[in-house]
Enzyme design. Sequence first.
Site, mmCIF file in Angstrom:
data_model
loop_
_atom_site.group_PDB
_atom_site.id
_atom_site.type_symbol
_atom_site.label_atom_id
_atom_site.label_comp_id
_atom_site.label_asym_id
_atom_site.label_seq_id
_atom_site.Cartn_x
_atom_site.Cartn_y
_atom_site.Cartn_z
ATOM 1 N N SER A 26 0.814 -1.221 0.000
ATOM 2 C CA SER A 26 0.000 0.000 0.000
ATOM 3 C C SER A 26 0.846 1.269 0.000
ATOM 4 O O SER A 26 0.427 2.292 -0.527
ATOM 5 C CB SER A 26 -0.948 0.000 1.197
ATOM 6 O OG SER A 26 -0.227 -0.022 2.401
ATOM 7 N N HIS A 27 2.054 1.222 0.554
ATOM 8 C CA HIS A 27 2.887 2.429 0.571
ATOM 9 C C HIS A 27 3.448 2.767 -0.815
ATOM 10 O O HIS A 27 4.031 3.828 -1.001
ATOM 11 C CB HIS A 27 4.024 2.301 1.594
ATOM 12 C CG HIS A 27 5.052 1.277 1.228
ATOM 13 N ND1 HIS A 27 5.003 -0.019 1.702
ATOM 14 C CD2 HIS A 27 6.149 1.348 0.446
ATOM 15 C CE1 HIS A 27 6.023 -0.687 1.226
ATOM 16 N NE2 HIS A 27 6.740 0.122 0.453
ATOM 17 N N CYS A 28 3.247 1.899 -1.797
ATOM 18 C CA CYS A 28 3.693 2.173 -3.167
ATOM 19 C C CYS A 28 2.696 3.037 -3.933
ATOM 20 O O CYS A 28 2.988 3.473 -5.040
ATOM 21 C CB CYS A 28 3.885 0.867 -3.936
ATOM 22 S SG CYS A 28 5.185 -0.179 -3.288
#
Length: 50
Positions: A40-42
Amino acid sequence: VVGGDECNINEHRSLVAIFNSTGFFCSGILLNQEWVLTASHCDSTNFQMK
């Protein structure tokens, strides 16, 4: 990755490197011809998929 080992360049062909205008951005796994699964941090609107 904790305790991982290096692998040969063609050993994991489904691994994807994602780059933006400044260089390496994130990695993911190729699910099929259209989809890449990332963490998700991408998520970012600062790059365009080609």
